[in-house]
Every structure is written in structure tokens, then in C-alpha cells.
Design an enzyme around this catalytic site. Sequence first.
Site, PDB file in Angstrom:
ATOM      1  N   LYS A 180     -10.576 -64.186  64.474  1.00 34.01           N
ATOM      2  CA  LYS A 180     -10.268 -64.798  63.185  1.00 34.01           C
ATOM      3  C   LYS A 180      -8.768 -64.684  62.895  1.00 34.01           C
ATOM      4  O   LYS A 180      -8.109 -65.684  62.587  1.00 34.01           O
ATOM      5  CB  LYS A 180     -11.068 -64.133  62.059  1.00 34.01           C
ATOM      6  N   ASP A 237     -14.077 -67.282  58.797  1.00 33.76           N
ATOM      7  CA  ASP A 237     -14.182 -66.123  57.913  1.00 33.76           C
ATOM      8  C   ASP A 237     -15.521 -66.228  57.190  1.00 33.76           C
ATOM      9  O   ASP A 237     -16.332 -67.113  57.495  1.00 33.76           O
ATOM     10  CB  ASP A 237     -12.990 -66.053  56.943  1.00 33.76           C
TER      11      ASP A 237
END
Length: 211
Positions: free
Chosen positions: A119, A137
Amino acid sequence: MDKRVKNILDALETAYPEARTQLSHENPFQLLVATILSARCTDKQVNEVTPRLFSAYPAPKDLAEADIKDIEEIIRPTGFFHNKAKNIQACAKALAKRHGGKVPRDMESLTALPGVGRKTANVVKSAAFGEQAVVVDTHVARVSRRLGLTSSRDPVKIEQDLMAVLPQNRWSAFSIQTIFHGRNLCTAKKPQCSGCPLLQWCDYGRQHTRG
Ligand code: SF4
């Protein structure tokens, strides 16, 4: 591209044309550190500590050589500050040692840095280097599942599903616009489906507004 996907992308673009990361930064190093600090913390709170952090330690080498107690003291308001201080200092050391103080651009080198997962790497690739990357996310995961773009709960699988279904030139925009959408309307507990511009293409939303 699937017509439904195109409609979703167009509606997101119309709703959030100016969406970009809210983490203040002036270079890839700053964005990398800010993203690590943003775990379980608001961007606003991160932005309140980073000016002091980067003024004290402008380059990876400076952060690598800092007293960890001083780092902890600055970043304390972001929470989990022992771990975060350890991570950003280890990351800075690796940048200084392995990459000449520069943030690498490729996924393998990025995710080999301490405290950096896919991420964070994808945030840096898209927002600092202008590359196309899918950032998964909690908001992107939830909204994408509700929209039926993935059925997975595994972030790596969600990233793969989204890369398969979205055109590459929209990966970064979709990610940041979906983060905004997840914060503003498609919230975890009370999605505002009746006022959502994606409602007509969202089975979850249609099921929850019947009646
Ligand atoms: Fe989220 Fe509801 Fe919009 Fe679907 S219709 S994207 S569930 S807010």
C-alpha cells in the site's frame, strides 16, 4: 472496458476531480515517511508533525543518524510512536545505505524497505513518481467490494482484481477518488447510498435503499 466500470469511473471523476493525497510532502522521501506515519492516524494529524520532523531531518541520512527518542517526541501525536519511529529510522537507514539516499521506484526495492508494504509503495509510486498504481487501503477495499469490483478481503488479491478490471491509465485516479468516496459517503458504518452518484451501478447500495 465494461460499460458499468466506465460509468463508475466517470462518476468518480465527476465527483472528485481534484482528488489527490492529503499528506503534505515536497519529495518522495517525505511522502514515504508521511505514509508510514499515517497508519491508524488521520492525514491532518500527520501533517501537523511532519514540518518539524523534516525541518530537523531533511534527508534520509539525517533521520538515520537521529536519536530515536527525539524522533519519538516529534511524532508522538500520530500514535504507535515507538514502532513508527523505529520503522521510519530503519527505512531511512536502508535508503541511505542501499539507495544513496534516494527513494527507489520499483515495487521490489520499495517493499524491501523496513515498514513499507504494497500500500505504501503504491502511494509513493502514484503520488510521488506519477506512475499508475492501485492503492488498496481500508476505503478502497470496502468500496470496491460494495461495488462488486472484487469479492476478496485480501489486499493483494483486491489489488490484482482491480488491476484486471480497471484500465491502467485510471489506476491511480480510481484509488485516490475511492479513498475520498469512502471517507465522504461510502463510510464503513453508514454509507449514504441514497445520495451517492454511484448508486445506479451499485448492487449493495440498491439493496440498502429499497423500500
Ligand atoms: Fe457505497 Fe452506497 Fe455508493 Fe454503493 S451506493 S458506492 S454502497 S455509498
